[in-house]
Design a protein around this motif. Structure first.
Motif, PDB file in Angstrom:
ATOM      1  N   ALA A  17       0.838  -1.203   0.000  1.00 51.82           N
ATOM      2  CA  ALA A  17       0.000   0.000   0.000  1.00 51.82           C
ATOM      3  C   ALA A  17       0.871   1.251   0.000  1.00 51.82           C
ATOM      4  N   VAL A  18       1.893   1.265   0.847  1.00 54.06           N
ATOM      5  CA  VAL A  18       2.812   2.422   0.884  1.00 54.06           C
ATOM      6  C   VAL A  18       3.475   2.591  -0.473  1.00 54.06           C
ATOM      7  N   TRP A  19       3.915   1.491  -1.059  1.00 49.77           N
ATOM      8  CA  TRP A  19       4.537   1.525  -2.382  1.00 49.77           C
ATOM      9  C   TRP A  19       3.570   2.137  -3.398  1.00 49.77           C
ATOM     10  N   ALA A  20       2.327   1.705  -3.369  1.00 49.82           N
ATOM     11  CA  ALA A  20       1.333   2.222  -4.319  1.00 49.82           C
ATOM     12  C   ALA A  20       1.095   3.716  -4.102  1.00 49.82           C
ATOM     13  N   PHE A  21       0.993   4.147  -2.853  1.00 52.63           N
ATOM     14  CA  PHE A  21       0.750   5.569  -2.584  1.00 52.63           C
ATOM     15  C   PHE A  21       1.950   6.431  -2.986  1.00 52.63           C
ATOM     16  N   VAL A  22       3.150   5.929  -2.778  1.00 50.29           N
ATOM     17  CA  VAL A  22       4.349   6.662  -3.217  1.00 50.29           C
ATOM     18  C   VAL A  22       4.359   6.762  -4.741  1.00 50.29           C
ATOM     19  N   ALA A  23       4.039   5.665  -5.414  1.00 48.41           N
ATOM     20  CA  ALA A  23       3.975   5.679  -6.885  1.00 48.41           C
ATOM     21  C   ALA A  23       2.921   6.675  -7.363  1.00 48.41           C
ATOM     22  N   ALA A  24       1.783   6.713  -6.692  1.00 49.57           N
ATOM     23  CA  ALA A  24       0.720   7.657  -7.070  1.00 49.57           C
ATOM     24  C   ALA A  24       1.171   9.094  -6.845  1.00 49.57           C
ATOM     25  N   ALA A  25       1.866   9.338  -5.749  1.00 48.29           N
ATOM     26  CA  ALA A  25       2.362  10.687  -5.463  1.00 48.29           C
ATOM     27  C   ALA A  25       3.384  11.132  -6.512  1.00 48.29           C
ATOM     28  N   ARG A  26       4.074  10.163  -7.083  1.00 53.00           N
ATOM     29  CA  ARG A  26       5.045  10.471  -8.143  1.00 53.00           C
ATOM     30  C   ARG A  26       4.391  10.512  -9.522  1.00 53.00           C
ATOM     31  N   GLY A  27       3.065  10.308  -9.562  1.00 52.21           N
ATOM     32  CA  GLY A  27       2.325  10.405 -10.816  1.00 52.21           C
ATOM     33  C   GLY A  27       2.454   9.189 -11.705  1.00 52.21           C
ATOM     34  N   VAL A  36       3.012  -7.478  -9.468  1.00 50.45           N
ATOM     35  CA  VAL A  36       3.618  -8.714  -8.957  1.00 50.45           C
ATOM     36  C   VAL A  36       3.548  -8.724  -7.429  1.00 50.45           C
ATOM     37  N   ALA A  37       3.818  -7.577  -6.809  1.00 50.98           N
ATOM     38  CA  ALA A  37       3.727  -7.485  -5.346  1.00 50.98           C
ATOM     39  C   ALA A  37       2.301  -7.766  -4.875  1.00 50.98           C
ATOM     40  N   LEU A  38       1.312  -7.276  -5.619  1.00 56.94           N
ATOM     41  CA  LEU A  38      -0.083  -7.594  -5.296  1.00 56.94           C
ATOM     42  C   LEU A  38      -0.322  -9.096  -5.397  1.00 56.94           C
TER      43      LEU A  38
END
Length: 121
Positions: A17-27, A36-38
């Motif tokens: 989840a943290v990884w996904a939110f960081v990716a979203a914050a980076r656009g 794969v992590a999912l």
């Protein structure tokens, strides 16, 4: 239920989840590595289902059988539905959807353990 395994599942989902939110914050859109992590978290959830069923077959009983089974099976559905939704949209917000889906997993795991403990209190 096996507490250590539940903690591992919950922590894994929270990290994704943290990884996904960081990716979203980076656009960024959901990438292959995030998917794969999912998949890894989903495999852990399947293993949790198997452990839960084996414990039931072994004679252990949760506080509420129907609720317990609903949470076990329901936890398996969250990530595939979130991933399907995210892949249909493929935008920055779809990465947020994956993060929210991952955040739901620790909640589900905690409820599974609460229901299980009610039968063993």
């Amino acid at each position: 239920m096996i507490t250590g395994f539940g903690v591992a599942v919950a922590v894994s989902a929270a990290l994704v989840a943290v990884w996904a939110f960081v990716a979203a914050a980076r656009g960024r859109e959901p990438g292959r590595a995030l998917l794969v992590a999912l998949g890894v978290v989903e495999v852990l959830l399947v293993a949790q289902l198997v452990v839960g069923v084996v414990l039931l077959i072994g004679g252990d009983r949760p506080g509420s059988m129907v609720t317990y089974l609903a949470y076990l099976v329901g936890s398996l559905v969250i990530l595939p539905v979130g991933a399907a939704w995210a892949l249909a949209e493929r935008s920055r917000s779809s990465t947020v959807i994956l993060g929210v889906a991952c955040l739901a997993i620790p909640v589900m795991v905690e409820r599974i353990h609460q229901i299980w403990s009610a039968g063993h209190g």
